[in-house]
Design a protein around this motif. Structure first.
Motif, mmCIF file in Angstrom:
data_model
loop_
_atom_site.group_PDB
_atom_site.id
_atom_site.type_symbol
_atom_site.label_atom_id
_atom_site.label_comp_id
_atom_site.label_asym_id
_atom_site.label_seq_id
_atom_site.Cartn_x
_atom_site.Cartn_y
_atom_site.Cartn_z
ATOM 1 N N ILE A 203 0.834 -1.204 0.000
ATOM 2 C CA ILE A 203 0.000 0.000 0.000
ATOM 3 C C ILE A 203 0.866 1.251 0.000
ATOM 4 N N ILE B 126 -5.000 -0.425 -3.836
ATOM 5 C CA ILE B 126 -4.913 -0.675 -2.396
ATOM 6 C C ILE B 126 -5.770 -1.878 -2.009
ATOM 7 N N LEU C 68 -4.535 -5.330 -0.232
ATOM 8 C CA LEU C 68 -5.135 -5.800 1.023
ATOM 9 C C LEU C 68 -5.602 -7.244 0.904
#
Length: 424
Positions: free
Chosen positions: A95, A186, A190
């Protein structure tokens, strides 16, 4: 007969891996000189005029700004600050790399420079922390596509030079789509990296100190875009100011820039600019062939007679961009297709700004699709890894890119709303 020979010649040269500017130049010049009886002097004059547009001055200046910030310490501060903010999250380093590339894109203007600048710092850290090398390589290549949307962007400048849409509007059109792409990246990190060990959360004091160190670099987008939208600077002037600011930061704030590294930045800027402008010059030959043969008008009339609707056009655009992006880099894809796509989209009474965002969404996927996946080759070279090992991660990123592109098609307000607000 001549036009068929020119087409075959171009295809053969392309598959022989001849530099793309020569593919454009040789094939189109054959058609122009022997097929249309245009003199060499006319072609040379048109090529010069295509590179002599004022808006294109911003391209080398933004590239130079990014190169100087890479060697002047700005990129390193951005990485450290982004890591302090999100490094403790699942997939935190991934990220952080995506966010840092988003920041760097806001004052760089070069996709490959973003990969080199941020990837050189982040990719070894991620691999050391247990992130799979193939995923790291493709993530770096994909995240660098943020540069094509988040302003200032060389892609936006080239598009404006082709379509005569004001650069300020093209810049604004990429803001919201760029942020959405950032969120997509992102979310993917994740999901894929949720089991990888996390960093210890940074304290508020550490975040504050790292934020203060990164603050001069974070000011750069405000200087660039504030000057443009405040009416104080043209895009070219703002690019020049960003270069001066980058030099000032490197020498006097971060004190990591040297005369030798400044000269190296100038040399790399010259090489990058030469590549871009050689493509622009040679692509002019092709555009003139299109003009004299009225090929765009033929395409438009054929579409009209067939009763093809807007949805089919978007499907065809996506398919063409995906196919061409697999074999050709994004800049020549611009010059090969935009003159035709822009004429067609205007015939449907649609926005050229919306076309820009959708086009970049699909053409940009070519940065990661083999065989001509220049983004993967660049990011793999950063960690000296065989790029072929990363290809297994490409389908997932390609799927995410296609979903993102479809969303851009279905919701044109994502690209047109902000430019409409800023022009009121």
């Amino acid at each position: 007969m001549i036009f068929s020979f020119a087409l075959i010649l171009s295809v053969v040269l392309l598959f022989l891996s001849v530099p793309i500017f020569l593919v454009f130049g040789l094939g189109s010049s054959v058609a122009a000189i022997w097929g249309l009886n245009l003199p060499w002097s006319t072609l040379i004059q048109m090529a010069f005029e295509s590179m002599n547009k004022h808006v294109l001055i911003a391209v080398p200046l933004f590239v130079f700004s990014g190169m100087v910030m890479l060697r002047g310490g700005a990129a390193n501060r951005l990485v450290n600050f982004a890591t302090s903010l999100v490094g403790h999250l699942p997939g935190g380093l991934g990220i952080a790399m995506v966010i840092a590339m988003g920041f760097f894109a806001a004052f760089c203007g070069s996709i490959l420079a973003a990969i080199t600048a941020i990837g050189t710092i982040m990719m070894p850290k991620m691999i050391e922390a247990g992130y799979p090398k193939p995923f790291v390589i493709v993530l770096a290549a994909s995240a660098a596509l943020l540069e094509a949307l988040i302003p200032p962007s060389n892609a936006a400048i080239l598009y404006s030079a082709l379509t005569y849409v004001p650069v300020s509007q093209t810049f604004a059109a990429g803001v919201i789509p760029g942020l959405i792409l950032l969120l997509f990246m992102i979310a993917l990190v994740l999901f894929k990296c949720r089991h990888i060990k996390r960093y210890e959360p940074a304290t508020n004091y550490e975040k504050l100190m790292l934020g203060m160190k990164a603050f001069p670099a974070l000011l750069t987008p405000l200087i660039i875009l504030g000057g443009i939208y405040g009416g104080f600077l043209t895009p070219s002037e703002s690019a020049a100011v960003s270069g001066i600011w980058a030099i000032f930061m490197g020498f006097f704030i971060y004190k990591e820039l040297t005369i030798n590294s400044l000269l190296q930045s100038i040399r790399e800027t010259a090489v990058t600019t030469a590549v871009i402008f050689s493509i622009i010059a040679m692509a002019t030959f092709l555009s003139k062939v299109f003009t004299y043969t009225q090929f765009p008008q033929f395409i438009i009339s054929s579409i009209t007679e067939m009763g093809v609707g807007l949805n089919f056009f978007w499907f065809a655009l996506a398919l063409i961009c995906l196919i061409l992006g697999t074999f050709i880099e994004i800049v020549p894809v611009f010059y090969l297709t935009i003159p035709i796509f822009s004429a067609i989209i205007l015939s449907f009474d649609q926005s050229l700004i919306h076309l820009y965002v959708v086009f970049v969404a699909f053409a940009g996927i070519g940065m990661i699709t083999p065989p001509v996946c220049v983004g993967i080759y660049t990011s793999a070279s950063v960690i000296q890894e065989n790029p072929g090992n990363a290809f297994k991660e490409v389908p997932l990123f390609t799927l995410v890119g296609i979903i993102y592109g479809i969303i851009m098609i279905l919701f044109p307000a994502l690209s047109t709303w902000l430019p409409s607000i800023l022009t009121q």
